[in-house]
Enzyme design. Sequence first.
Site, PDB file in Angstrom:
ATOM      1  N   MET A  31       0.827  -1.207   0.000  1.00  0.00           N
ATOM      2  CA  MET A  31       0.000   0.000   0.000  1.00  0.00           C
ATOM      3  C   MET A  31       0.864   1.261   0.000  1.00  0.00           C
ATOM      4  SD  MET A  31      -2.642   0.755   3.032  1.00  0.00           S
ATOM      5  CE  MET A  31      -2.165   2.036   4.126  1.00  0.00           C
ATOM      6  N   SER A 105       3.610  -6.830   1.965  1.00  0.00           N
ATOM      7  CA  SER A 105       2.517  -6.269   2.732  1.00  0.00           C
ATOM      8  C   SER A 105       1.179  -6.719   2.116  1.00  0.00           C
ATOM      9  CB  SER A 105       2.686  -4.748   2.778  1.00  0.00           C
ATOM     10  OG  SER A 105       1.908  -4.197   3.800  1.00  0.00           O
ATOM     11  N   GLN A 106       0.251  -5.780   1.850  1.00  0.00           N
ATOM     12  CA  GLN A 106      -1.040  -6.246   1.317  1.00  0.00           C
ATOM     13  C   GLN A 106      -0.866  -6.994  -0.007  1.00  0.00           C
ATOM     14  OE1 GLN A 106      -3.368  -2.610   1.108  1.00  0.00           O
ATOM     15  NE2 GLN A 106      -2.761  -2.160  -0.980  1.00  0.00           N
ATOM     16  N   ASP A 223       6.355  -5.506  13.955  1.00  0.00           N
ATOM     17  CA  ASP A 223       5.393  -4.915  13.019  1.00  0.00           C
ATOM     18  C   ASP A 223       4.255  -4.212  13.763  1.00  0.00           C
ATOM     19  OD1 ASP A 223       3.721  -4.368  10.828  1.00  0.00           O
ATOM     20  OD2 ASP A 223       4.162  -6.284   9.867  1.00  0.00           O
ATOM     21  N   HIS A 279       7.879  -3.461  10.121  1.00  0.00           N
ATOM     22  CA  HIS A 279       7.199  -3.868   8.893  1.00  0.00           C
ATOM     23  C   HIS A 279       8.086  -3.646   7.661  1.00  0.00           C
ATOM     24  CE1 HIS A 279       3.745  -4.946   6.523  1.00  0.00           C
ATOM     25  NE2 HIS A 279       3.724  -3.797   5.876  1.00  0.00           N
TER      26      HIS A 279
END
Length: 297
Positions: A31, A105-106, A223, A279
């Site tokens: 993102m 990530s996403q 994270d 993260h």
Amino acid sequence: MSVRYLLGSWVLILLFCHGSTYLPVVMWHGMGDSCCNPSSLGYIKKLIENEHNGTYVYSIMIGSSVISDTESGFFKNVNDQIDETCRKIKADPLLADGYHAVGFSQGGLFIRGLAQRCPDPPMKNLVSIGGPQQGVFGVPPCPAEGSKLCEYFRKILHTAAYASWIQNTLVQAEFWHDSIDIEDYKRGSVFLADINQENAINESYRSNLQQLEKLVMVMFLQDIIIIPKESAWFGFYAPGQDQKLQTLQESSLYQEDRLGLKIMDRAGRLQFHAVDGQHLHFTDKWFLDTIVGPYFN
Ligand SMILES: *[C@@H]1O[C@H](CO)[C@@H](O)[C@H](O)[C@H]1NC(C)=O
Ligand SMILES: *[C@@H]1O[C@H](CO)[C@@H](O)[C@H](O)[C@H]1NC(C)=O
């Protein structure tokens, strides 16, 4: 020089050439990022290319520009993003023999959706780096300087994530996993509830995922972006509350084996890695030694 020696060296050369052809790699960004940012995915692409002698690395771009790609990370229905990506991958002759995949990530969650919905050409190893495989239930802290948009996101996600207009416009709502009101999540989530087979079993999701040789998941121990961080390993809050965590192995997804993860786990095809950092904070060396070397051959 004997004929035998000549033949022998030809065999060696053939083996050598064959050994040097690596499968292409497809990447899906996170993102706020894009396919081609030179300091993130552009950089990772070069790392893989250099390490693997110019292997083809395809970084997924949604839409036809870096701007639409970045915006899509927030505002384009994930189901449509996966359809579009599937079409692009099928149309790419360099991917026709299959590929390895890595999502950040996403993107690590979306690319699993791709594996389940787009079996051809085949994905071989799938690496999810800090990907919320069980979604998120919580929003990262907004930057200290305060951002109206960030505050707005937080509010919307907590109050109306499953409203249909939000589901169709806000990507992060599509993997919002309300562990307190599970029924609301199952009914309202247009993406995560579907790929995690919460309401119905689509057999093709299971069989497509079984095409993978390995499903590799990386969790970042510090994270605070993915909440809870254990979602990176398919862990999540046990249903009905938001404090006590449950591992993949304790979840109904695994117990009922709705995706064939139990089968994969028992065969050693699920691989779990942890990085003691924030993260997506990892070093080049870690990425090359832990991911590229073992999984992208
Ligand atoms: C790397 O690729 C080049 C060009 O395709 C080729 O000539 C060379 O033999 C390859 N080297 C290795 C070690 O695979
Ligand atoms: C199962 O998933 C495939 C791939 O996304 C889709 O084409 C098909 O319609 C789905 N089947 C059902 C019964 O939902």
